[in-house]
Design a protein around this motif. Structure first.
Motif, PDB file in Angstrom:
ATOM      1  N   LEU A   1      -2.109 -28.973  17.332  1.00  0.00           N
ATOM      2  CA  LEU A   1      -3.191 -29.579  16.546  1.00  0.00           C
ATOM      3  C   LEU A   1      -3.233 -29.092  15.099  1.00  0.00           C
ATOM      4  CD1 LEU A   1      -6.187 -29.778  19.042  1.00  0.00           C
ATOM      5  CD2 LEU A   1      -4.703 -31.612  18.230  1.00  0.00           C
ATOM      6  N   HIS A   2      -2.708 -27.919  14.815  1.00  0.00           N
ATOM      7  CA  HIS A   2      -2.768 -27.492  13.408  1.00  0.00           C
ATOM      8  C   HIS A   2      -1.684 -28.175  12.566  1.00  0.00           C
ATOM      9  CE1 HIS A   2       0.556 -24.611  12.516  1.00  0.00           C
ATOM     10  NE2 HIS A   2       0.521 -24.335  13.792  1.00  0.00           N
ATOM     11  N   HIS A   3      -0.826 -28.965  13.214  1.00  0.00           N
ATOM     12  CA  HIS A   3       0.140 -29.794  12.499  1.00  0.00           C
ATOM     13  C   HIS A   3      -0.351 -31.243  12.390  1.00  0.00           C
ATOM     14  CE1 HIS A   3       3.216 -26.621  13.016  1.00  0.00           C
ATOM     15  NE2 HIS A   3       2.767 -26.515  14.246  1.00  0.00           N
ATOM     16  N   ALA A   4      -1.513 -31.544  12.935  1.00  0.00           N
ATOM     17  CA  ALA A   4      -1.921 -32.932  13.179  1.00  0.00           C
ATOM     18  C   ALA A   4      -2.562 -33.611  11.982  1.00  0.00           C
ATOM     19  CB  ALA A   4      -2.885 -32.977  14.360  1.00  0.00           C
ATOM     20  N   ASP A   5      -2.741 -32.888  10.890  1.00  0.00           N
ATOM     21  CA  ASP A   5      -3.387 -33.463   9.708  1.00  0.00           C
ATOM     22  C   ASP A   5      -4.740 -34.074  10.081  1.00  0.00           C
ATOM     23  OD1 ASP A   5      -3.499 -33.884   7.012  1.00  0.00           O
ATOM     24  OD2 ASP A   5      -2.322 -35.713   7.010  1.00  0.00           O
ATOM     25  N   GLY A   6      -5.436 -33.399  10.992  1.00  0.00           N
ATOM     26  CA  GLY A   6      -6.784 -33.805  11.350  1.00  0.00           C
ATOM     27  C   GLY A   6      -6.894 -34.852  12.442  1.00  0.00           C
ATOM     28  N   ASP A   7      -5.769 -35.324  12.972  1.00  0.00           N
ATOM     29  CA  ASP A   7      -5.810 -36.428  13.937  1.00  0.00           C
ATOM     30  C   ASP A   7      -5.524 -35.924  15.347  1.00  0.00           C
ATOM     31  OD1 ASP A   7      -5.749 -38.796  15.304  1.00  0.00           O
ATOM     32  OD2 ASP A   7      -3.830 -39.464  14.475  1.00  0.00           O
ATOM     33  N   PRO A   8      -6.525 -35.861  16.229  1.00  0.00           N
ATOM     34  CA  PRO A   8      -6.271 -35.354  17.589  1.00  0.00           C
ATOM     35  C   PRO A   8      -5.350 -36.247  18.406  1.00  0.00           C
ATOM     36  CG  PRO A   8      -8.511 -36.205  17.384  1.00  0.00           C
ATOM     37  CD  PRO A   8      -7.942 -36.188  16.005  1.00  0.00           C
ATOM     38  N   PHE A   9      -5.234 -37.540  18.041  1.00  0.00           N
ATOM     39  CA  PHE A   9      -4.337 -38.436  18.785  1.00  0.00           C
ATOM     40  C   PHE A   9      -2.861 -38.080  18.558  1.00  0.00           C
ATOM     41  CE2 PHE A   9      -6.796 -42.302  20.273  1.00  0.00           C
ATOM     42  CZ  PHE A   9      -8.041 -41.670  20.206  1.00  0.00           C
ATOM     43  N   TYR A  10      -2.617 -37.191  17.628  1.00  0.00           N
ATOM     44  CA  TYR A  10      -1.263 -36.729  17.317  1.00  0.00           C
ATOM     45  C   TYR A  10      -0.557 -36.144  18.535  1.00  0.00           C
ATOM     46  CZ  TYR A  10       2.073 -33.570  14.849  1.00  0.00           C
ATOM     47  OH  TYR A  10       3.175 -32.886  14.400  1.00  0.00           O
TER      48      TYR A  10
END
Length: 970
Positions: free
Chosen positions: A257-266
């Protein structure tokens, strides 16, 4: 292990041991000497050992740790060593033959182990991970759990702070470490919600041995020759335990999640990949996101606590920002939304809602016909950018109601009005509601039994056992908290009516969501059509993958499309292209649409002329003469004849025929790394191996390629390289003359378009043109890509070199997308072709094409697009040039105006082309809402050639996103 021991273990600092002590330990117990490099760990002490016998990892942990647990780790490594697809380190035996040493060093009890070192790197430092890597983590996690399912050891029965089964107790104990009241309350609330959602599921969660730390810190990767990340192995089995299987995937997803640029669907590709190799039970899928939220809470609390007890541990301190970001993303969406998204990702769904028992919401309108207003991307109501007007959707609904009496929008129809140009974020275009226009005072009745509330100003909500219906534009007839039976009057319409249906009273659903989240939100907020008795759902859109398969099945494969998985583009406006979900992409590719997409003048002119006449150019009509005269006014004074064709390929093909006819020869000089078209003749003089990998070995004997005059990366470099490049021309001319053959001509882009707009060396064309003329040849300036005002400073590319060609070819933007090309030359050259018969192009020079061609010139002048190319294009180049000092990959910026090239290199001395990085960059830019493609023989140049209406805002957006991606360690 009791909670007190768990808490004690969670608060231990790492052992205190210097590098010299570690080296002495290695020498004494392993017979090894070498150098050490500290490796990060929260509670252990780890060193990389470089020795004459190879590279190893020295692991030192506190004696408080159970030796039985460490032996379980070693047994697990041995078990996995025989499993396919999972690479793990070997345990290296000490001099006494054991793999585990329990020692006392400087008064502290420690356990010491030595393991193989797996070459590669962790990915924790990367801001962004590609989708393939995210999926790779999930697949690895699934494979690891499959491999460990048959493993057993008494040391697996342990109490560990990271075990999700103890998360609630650990969070309760560690909460006081957070000093900020608001932060502490937020963590407590998130943990309580996660625990409440998990409680009914835990009895059905499968239990087995798991790694429980397959994270970006503990998975080792390396890039292959194509710069793709390849998995190398898994390290750090310190959390090996028997617990809920789904915990393993929750830990992995939380780390991502810390790579997700704010998007949990990542994280969804990781879930899909895990499920594909190791299918999860329904309850596990439901438990996954609550476990991720609980893990996020444990991470921030444990991280803050560890820093407080071990402030010198830079690993823990540096990880804190990642841990807080994980928590922020994990708590940014409702638990119910992520449950729906996870289920949808693996082809499962929430339980169906029975709608047969609903009473009509608007009983007096049952059977009445509503005008269903198309507000989608292809709506005929939208033209010339009018969808950008504030309140356009509401105005269209009101106007329709004025005519038809009743009007409604469609549930789930992606709204064009909500597109957001120059934005990296997906727009929230999907409506989770229906908006209606009905007579004021219309009675609204309860569709099911429930309790009425007013959760916010202007909102009336009826909560039933399963569902809630939310209404805007209703005056309630009962007080908040009143109970209603089905069919009881709820209120009356007092304005535009909005109806939204939701699962559960506490779900705070938006009225619109992004396309990525649409399926999950629609599962939670189903269509209210059954309540309304109205077939108001969006028409099912053709699956883009199905459409692409149809294209591939019928359209010749050599006619390629951009991107492996392209979005479906059906609309454009100015310098943006819009997909069927209403997302705008900044178009940095389109040197065809010089005026931009959807220009109303083009539509009006084409429609008007089509309504009058469209035929071939052998008929007599005014437009062909008028357009030819307009083109000649743009050309040098020596030119007085125009041919009109359909494309740049045809223009260049015709130019070669003219050179043959006028010179009496056949031999042509062309420049290496150039592209001129796809016809037999135009392809023959094209030498770009990016466009044709066989280009250099398949030239006919009448084509003589000369060295590419690329002063940046060519054979000769710098502004004083002109004589060296001219020598290549002289050599070829001498060869042609020695064979007794007549030179026909020389074709060249006056600015090196295929290489990203590189200017030719000073004076190059002047010298080459003189040499060609001396041997009776003609000089062709291929202006198809670089001419017609796009360069900003000059209208024609050849003006930069101070020459006048014999033939000019053009196409691309002169028709703004209408098939239109031209050849301009002198009378004697044009008439030389008559000896071979007359020439015509059935559609080239048609009335429609001529009218559009003149309209393009008119709009370019009226909207000052040439001036825009100079001013905004100049600003564009300045912004791009500033990246050279920031990002090592940026080697140079070529071109001018709106024909620019950013050349990406790996080494500024050797100019090694960054081909794979350029491909990855273009794919990543697409994710951020920008269309960009590579060019050049090494495909390492961004060829930037947008519509000439491009604004400073778009330039700033592009450069900002380009800089962002360049900083993501491609």
């Amino acid at each position: 292990m009791p909670l007190a021991t768990l808490i004690h273990r969670a608060s231990l600092p790492a052992p205190q041991m210097g590098a010299q002590q570690a080296l002495e330990l290695l020498e004494r117990h392993y017979g090894l000497s070498g150098t050490l490099q500290a490796l990060g760990s929260q509670q252990d002490l780890n060193y990389r050992v470089d020795s004459e016998r190879g590279r190893f990892v020295l692991k030192i942990c506190r004696g408080d740790y159970s030796a039985l647990e460490l032996e379980a780790q070693h047994a697990g490594l041995k078990h996995l060593a025989g499993q396919p697809g999972v690479q793990v380190p070997r345990v290296i035996a000490a001099n006494n033959g054991t793999g585990l040493l329990s020692l006392e060093v400087a008064g502290q009890a420690v356990h010491v182990r030595l393991l193989d070192y797996i070459e590669g790197q962790s990915l924790t430092h990367l801001d962004h991970l590609p989708g393939a890597v995210v999926a790779g983590f999930g697949r690895l996690c699934g494979e690891m759990d499959l491999a460990l399912a048959g493993f057993d050891h008494p040391g697996l029965e342990r109490t560990l702070q990271w075990d999700a089964r103890h998360a609630s107790a650990l969070i309760g104990h560690l909460l006081p470490v957070i000093q900020d009241d608001a932060q502490r309350a937020l963590i407590a609330e998130a943990a309580e919600h996660a625990e409440r959602r998990l409680r009914p599921l835990v009895a059905k969660l499968p239990v087995q041995p798991i790694h429980m730390d397959i994270t970006d810190d503990n998975v080792v990767w390396q890039r292959d020759e194509q710069r793709h990340w390849q998995l190398q192995g898994v390290i750090d089995f310190g959390d090996l335990i028997r617990t809920w299987r789904i915990t393993d995937l929750s830990v992995t997803c939380a780390a991502l999640l810390h790579h997700a640029d704010g998007d949990p669907f990542y994280i969804l590709p990781a879930v899909q990949a895990y499920h594909a190799v190791n299918p999860l039970q329904h309850e596990e899928l439901q438990a996954l996101w609550p476990l991720i939220v609980a893990r996020a809470a444990v991470l921030v609390l444990s991280g803050e606590q560890q820093v407080s007890v071990d402030p010198e541990n830079t690993y823990s301190r540096d990880n804190l920002s990642h841990e807080w970001e994980i928590f922020r993303v994990a708590t940014s969406v409702p638990l119910a939304l992520m449950e729906a998204a996870i289920l949808n990702a693996v082809g499962q769904s929430l339980p169906a809602i029975g709608s047969d028992g609903f009473a009509p919401l608007l009983p007096s309108l049952v059977g009445r016909e509503f005008a269903l207003i198309d507000l989608g991307v292809l709506s005929p109501h939208f033209e010339a950018g009018n969808w950008e007007q504030p309140g356009i959707d509401q105005r269209l609904l009101t106007e329709a109601a004025d005519v038809h009496g009743l009007a409604a929008s469609r549930y789930g129809q992606y709204r064009l009005s909500r597109t957001r140009p120059d934005s990296a974020e997906e727009p929230d275009t999907c409506p989770l509601h229906v908006e209606l226009r009905v007579p004021y005072g219309t009675a609204v009745e309860s569709p099911f039994a429930g309790v009425v509330h007013q959760p916010a100003a202007g909102v009336v909500q009826l909560d039933g056992p399963q569902l809630s219906v939310r209404l805007w534009g209703v005056t309630p007839s009962l007080h908040s908290g009143a109970a209603l039976v089905k069919g009881q009057v709820l209120g009356s319409v007092n304005g535009p009516l909005i109806v939204q249906l939701c699962r559960g009273a506490s779900l705070n659903a938006p009225l619109f969501c992004t396309p990525l989240r649409a399926a999950a939100w629609q599962a939670l907020c189903p269509s209210p059509s059954a309540l309304l008795g109205l077939a108001c759902n969006a028409e099912e859109e053709l699956d883009p993958h199905t459409l692409l398969a149809r294209r591939d099945a019928s359209f010749a494969r050599s006619q390629k499309h951009y991107y492996v998985d392209p979005p479906r583009i059906e609309r454009g406006w100015r310098n943006h292209l819009i997909d069927m979900q209403g997302r705008s992409y900044l178009d940095m590719l389109n040197n065809v649409a010089v005026l931009g997409h959807g220009h109303p003048r083009m539509a009006a002119v084409a429609a008007r002329q089509w309504s009058l006449l469209n035929t071939n150019s052998r008929f007599h009509y005014a437009a062909i003469a008028e357009f030819s005269e307009r083109l000649l006014k743009l050309a040098p004074d020596s030119m007085d004849r125009v041919f009109l064709v359909n494309s740049g390929t045809e223009a260049n093909d015709l130019a070669i025929r003219l050179a043959w006819a006028y010179s009496g020869g056949r031999d042509m000089l062309s420049v290496l790394e150039a592209y001129h078209g796809w016809s037999v003749a135009a392809d023959a003089v094209s030498t770009s191996i990016a466009d044709n990998p066989q280009a250099l070995s398949s030239r006919p004997d009448w084509v003589h390629p000369v060295t590419a005059p690329n002063s940046y990366r060519g054979e000769f470099r710098g502004q004083d390289s002109t004589p060296d490049y001219v020598r290549s021309v002289e050599h070829n001319l001498e060869k042609i003359a020695a064979q007794g053959r007549q030179l026909a001509g020389f074709i060249c882009e006056p600015v090196y378009g295929n290489a990203g707009g590189i200017s030719l060396p000073p004076g190059y064309l002047k010298q080459v043109y003189a040499l060609v003329h001396a041997q009776g040849g003609v000089c062709i300036a291929d202006e198809v890509q670089v001419g017609y005002g796009r360069m900003g400073k000059f209208f024609w590319g050849f003006e930069e070199q101070g020459v006048v060609p014999d033939i000019i070819t053009m196409a691309k933007g002169m028709g703004n997308g209408q098939p239109l090309g031209a050849v301009i030359t002198r009378r004697e050259i044009a008439e030389a072709l008559e000896a071979e018969g007359y020439f015509f192009s059935s559609a080239g020079g048609s009335p429609v094409s001529c009218q559009i061609g003149m309209a393009v010139l008119d709009v370019m002048e009226e909207e000052k697009l040439w001036e825009n190319a100079q001013i905004v294009g100049g600003y564009f180049k300045e912004r791009l040039e500033a990246l050279v000092d920031i990002h090592p990959l940026v080697g140079a910026v070529h071109g001018s105006g709106f024909y620019l090239g950013v050349e990406l290199i790996r080494n500024r001395e050797t100019l090694e082309p960054a081909t794979e990085e350029t491909t990855a960059l273009c794919d990543r830019l697409r994710e951020l809402g920008i269309f960009m493609q590579p060019t050049g023989d090494y495909l390492n140049i961004l060829k930037i050639k947008p519509p000439m209406v491009t604004s400073r805002q778009s330039v700033d957006f592009f450069v900002g996103m380009l800089s962002k991606v360049l900083g993501e360690n491609l």
